[in-house]
Motif scaffolding. Structure first.
Motif, PDB file in Angstrom:
ATOM      1  N   PHE A  60       4.713  38.134  54.363  1.00 34.74           N
ATOM      2  CA  PHE A  60       4.098  38.111  55.684  1.00 34.74           C
ATOM      3  C   PHE A  60       3.263  36.849  55.909  1.00 34.74           C
ATOM      4  CE2 PHE A  60       1.291  40.294  52.757  1.00 34.74           C
ATOM      5  CZ  PHE A  60       0.094  39.626  52.940  1.00 34.74           C
ATOM      6  N   GLY A  61       3.105  36.018  54.882  1.00 37.76           N
ATOM      7  CA  GLY A  61       2.252  34.835  54.984  1.00 37.76           C
ATOM      8  C   GLY A  61       2.681  33.865  56.069  1.00 37.76           C
ATOM      9  N   VAL A  62       3.943  33.493  56.071  1.00 35.29           N
ATOM     10  CA  VAL A  62       4.433  32.520  57.063  1.00 35.29           C
ATOM     11  C   VAL A  62       4.346  33.086  58.488  1.00 35.29           C
ATOM     12  CG1 VAL A  62       6.425  31.154  57.796  1.00 35.29           C
ATOM     13  CG2 VAL A  62       5.854  31.323  55.359  1.00 35.29           C
ATOM     14  N   LEU A  89      -2.069  44.153  64.305  1.00 38.92           N
ATOM     15  CA  LEU A  89      -2.654  43.573  63.099  1.00 38.92           C
ATOM     16  C   LEU A  89      -3.613  44.559  62.435  1.00 38.92           C
ATOM     17  CD1 LEU A  89      -2.892  41.029  61.315  1.00 38.92           C
ATOM     18  CD2 LEU A  89      -4.721  40.260  62.839  1.00 38.92           C
ATOM     19  N   ALA A  90      -4.420  45.240  63.231  1.00 37.39           N
ATOM     20  CA  ALA A  90      -5.371  46.213  62.685  1.00 37.39           C
ATOM     21  C   ALA A  90      -4.643  47.380  62.019  1.00 37.39           C
ATOM     22  CB  ALA A  90      -6.293  46.726  63.788  1.00 37.39           C
ATOM     23  N   LEU A  91      -3.634  47.923  62.683  1.00 35.07           N
ATOM     24  CA  LEU A  91      -2.885  49.043  62.124  1.00 35.07           C
ATOM     25  C   LEU A  91      -2.204  48.643  60.818  1.00 35.07           C
ATOM     26  CD1 LEU A  91      -1.786  51.936  62.358  1.00 35.07           C
ATOM     27  CD2 LEU A  91       0.102  50.991  63.687  1.00 35.07           C
ATOM     28  N   VAL A  95      -2.943  50.154  56.971  1.00 35.87           N
ATOM     29  CA  VAL A  95      -1.886  50.652  56.084  1.00 35.87           C
ATOM     30  C   VAL A  95      -1.924  49.877  54.766  1.00 35.87           C
ATOM     31  CG1 VAL A  95       0.615  50.840  55.756  1.00 35.87           C
ATOM     32  CG2 VAL A  95      -0.415  51.509  57.934  1.00 35.87           C
ATOM     33  N   ASP A  96      -2.062  48.568  54.845  1.00 34.07           N
ATOM     34  CA  ASP A  96      -2.152  47.728  53.645  1.00 34.07           C
ATOM     35  C   ASP A  96      -3.339  48.147  52.781  1.00 34.07           C
ATOM     36  OD1 ASP A  96      -1.457  45.550  51.932  1.00 34.07           O
ATOM     37  OD2 ASP A  96      -3.050  44.359  52.846  1.00 34.07           O
ATOM     38  N   ALA A  97      -4.462  48.436  53.405  1.00 31.36           N
ATOM     39  CA  ALA A  97      -5.665  48.838  52.668  1.00 31.36           C
ATOM     40  C   ALA A  97      -5.463  50.175  51.956  1.00 31.36           C
ATOM     41  CB  ALA A  97      -6.856  48.929  53.614  1.00 31.36           C
ATOM     42  N   VAL A  98      -4.718  51.080  52.587  1.00 29.68           N
ATOM     43  CA  VAL A  98      -4.459  52.382  51.971  1.00 29.68           C
ATOM     44  C   VAL A  98      -3.490  52.232  50.792  1.00 29.68           C
ATOM     45  CG1 VAL A  98      -3.396  54.646  52.356  1.00 29.68           C
ATOM     46  CG2 VAL A  98      -4.977  53.691  54.051  1.00 29.68           C
ATOM     47  N   VAL A  99      -2.462  51.420  50.972  1.00 26.69           N
ATOM     48  CA  VAL A  99      -1.440  51.255  49.937  1.00 26.69           C
ATOM     49  C   VAL A  99      -1.956  50.399  48.777  1.00 26.69           C
ATOM     50  CG1 VAL A  99       0.858  50.311  49.456  1.00 26.69           C
ATOM     51  CG2 VAL A  99       0.442  51.585  51.570  1.00 26.69           C
ATOM     52  N   LEU A 100      -2.593  49.284  49.091  1.00 25.21           N
ATOM     53  CA  LEU A 100      -3.108  48.360  48.073  1.00 25.21           C
ATOM     54  C   LEU A 100      -4.585  48.103  48.351  1.00 25.21           C
ATOM     55  CD1 LEU A 100      -0.202  45.760  48.060  1.00 25.21           C
ATOM     56  CD2 LEU A 100      -0.754  47.358  46.240  1.00 25.21           C
ATOM     57  N   PHE A 102      -7.032  46.899  46.635  1.00 26.99           N
ATOM     58  CA  PHE A 102      -7.680  45.684  46.141  1.00 26.99           C
ATOM     59  C   PHE A 102      -6.952  44.422  46.581  1.00 26.99           C
ATOM     60  CE2 PHE A 102      -8.823  49.087  43.159  1.00 26.99           C
ATOM     61  CZ  PHE A 102     -10.183  49.103  43.417  1.00 26.99           C
ATOM     62  N   THR A 103      -6.847  44.268  47.884  1.00 29.96           N
ATOM     63  CA  THR A 103      -6.313  43.049  48.490  1.00 29.96           C
ATOM     64  C   THR A 103      -7.378  42.534  49.452  1.00 29.96           C
ATOM     65  OG1 THR A 103      -5.294  44.206  50.351  1.00 29.96           O
ATOM     66  CG2 THR A 103      -3.935  43.928  48.371  1.00 29.96           C
ATOM     67  N   PRO A 104      -7.229  41.310  49.924  1.00 26.96           N
ATOM     68  CA  PRO A 104      -8.235  40.782  50.865  1.00 26.96           C
ATOM     69  C   PRO A 104      -8.030  41.261  52.300  1.00 26.96           C
ATOM     70  CG  PRO A 104      -6.672  39.077  50.275  1.00 26.96           C
ATOM     71  CD  PRO A 104      -6.312  40.282  49.459  1.00 26.96           C
ATOM     72  N   TRP A 105      -7.634  42.516  52.473  1.00 26.43           N
ATOM     73  CA  TRP A 105      -7.369  43.071  53.799  1.00 26.43           C
ATOM     74  C   TRP A 105      -8.574  43.020  54.735  1.00 26.43           C
ATOM     75  CZ3 TRP A 105     -10.415  47.086  55.174  1.00 26.43           C
ATOM     76  CH2 TRP A 105     -10.969  47.862  54.158  1.00 26.43           C
ATOM     77  N   PRO A 106      -9.831  43.041  54.256  1.00 29.45           N
ATOM     78  CA  PRO A 106     -10.946  42.978  55.213  1.00 29.45           C
ATOM     79  C   PRO A 106     -10.938  41.707  56.076  1.00 29.45           C
ATOM     80  CG  PRO A 106     -11.744  43.794  53.114  1.00 29.45           C
ATOM     81  CD  PRO A 106     -10.329  43.326  52.886  1.00 29.45           C
ATOM     82  N   VAL A 107     -10.350  40.629  55.559  1.00 29.40           N
ATOM     83  CA  VAL A 107     -10.282  39.386  56.345  1.00 29.40           C
ATOM     84  C   VAL A 107      -9.435  39.604  57.590  1.00 29.40           C
ATOM     85  CG1 VAL A 107      -9.513  36.982  56.325  1.00 29.40           C
ATOM     86  CG2 VAL A 107     -10.611  37.953  54.293  1.00 29.40           C
ATOM     87  N   LEU A 108      -8.278  40.246  57.420  1.00 28.47           N
ATOM     88  CA  LEU A 108      -7.408  40.494  58.576  1.00 28.47           C
ATOM     89  C   LEU A 108      -7.995  41.547  59.505  1.00 28.47           C
ATOM     90  CD1 LEU A 108      -3.790  40.324  57.144  1.00 28.47           C
ATOM     91  CD2 LEU A 108      -5.017  38.645  58.507  1.00 28.47           C
ATOM     92  N   LEU A 109      -8.694  42.527  58.956  1.00 27.05           N
ATOM     93  CA  LEU A 109      -9.339  43.520  59.812  1.00 27.05           C
ATOM     94  C   LEU A 109     -10.431  42.857  60.650  1.00 27.05           C
ATOM     95  CD1 LEU A 109      -9.146  46.463  60.552  1.00 27.05           C
ATOM     96  CD2 LEU A 109     -10.857  46.959  58.817  1.00 27.05           C
ATOM     97  N   LEU A 110     -11.179  41.950  60.053  1.00 27.95           N
ATOM     98  CA  LEU A 110     -12.182  41.190  60.798  1.00 27.95           C
ATOM     99  C   LEU A 110     -11.525  40.377  61.907  1.00 27.95           C
ATOM    100  CD1 LEU A 110     -15.038  40.076  61.297  1.00 27.95           C
ATOM    101  CD2 LEU A 110     -14.573  38.387  59.487  1.00 27.95           C
ATOM    102  N   ALA A 111     -10.405  39.735  61.598  1.00 28.22           N
ATOM    103  CA  ALA A 111      -9.686  38.958  62.619  1.00 28.22           C
ATOM    104  C   ALA A 111      -9.242  39.860  63.769  1.00 28.22           C
ATOM    105  CB  ALA A 111      -8.489  38.251  61.995  1.00 28.22           C
ATOM    106  N   ALA A 112      -8.741  41.052  63.454  1.00 23.53           N
ATOM    107  CA  ALA A 112      -8.307  41.986  64.502  1.00 23.53           C
ATOM    108  C   ALA A 112      -9.483  42.417  65.368  1.00 23.53           C
ATOM    109  CB  ALA A 112      -7.630  43.201  63.874  1.00 23.53           C
TER     110      ALA A 112
END
Length: 136
Positions: A60-62, A89-91, A95-100, A102-112
């Motif tokens: 999903f990076g690109v 993006l928030a949804l 989902v990413d936070a629930v599945v994994l 320990f990822t940097p998901w808070p950055v994307l949640l902040l962006a959303a």
């Protein structure tokens, strides 16, 4: 707010892709990627080269970089990005936070959240000080 969100999305996507290619050494499998070795592979039994591809270039990076750059492009033109971008993006991030966890998901949640707040702010009617509300 919208500009910050766009830059966070770009940064997240770029760091994910570059980190996978370098820190995780996914780029060491580039020979397999470009030789056609993955064409006949079964995704349910991924090889190291296939896994490295999906962690880096196929991740999903690109697309996140493209979404972030689109948000910045819209913002520079004074166009508020549609809120479905932020909600999607928030949804996806939740989902990413629930599945994994320990990822940097808070950055994307902040962006959303920044995108949603920026869209809400842009939708509010502006009250210009010093003008007559009844004037044409």
């Amino acid at each position: 707010m919208i500009k910050w969100a766009g830059w966070l999305i770009v940064l997240f996507g770029a760091l994910h892709t570059l980190g996978a290619l370098t820190v995780e050494k996914a780029a060491s499998h580039a020979g397999d990627w470009f030789s056609g070795a993955l064409w006949e592979e079964d995704l349910s039994a991924m090889s190291a080269a296939n896994s490295a591809y999906w962690l880096s270039l196929g991740s999903f990076g690109v697309p996140l970089v493209m979404v972030g750059l689109t948000v910045l492009w819209l913002d520079r033109r004074g166009i508020t990005p549609p809120s479905f971008i932020a909600w999607t993006l928030a949804l996806w991030t939740v989902v990413d936070a629930v599945v994994l966890a320990f990822t940097p998901w808070p950055v994307l949640l902040l962006a959303a959240v920044l995108l949603l707040a920026g869209a809400r702010r842009a939708a509010r009617p502006r009250c210009d000080a010093g003008t007559d509300a009844g004037a044409p």
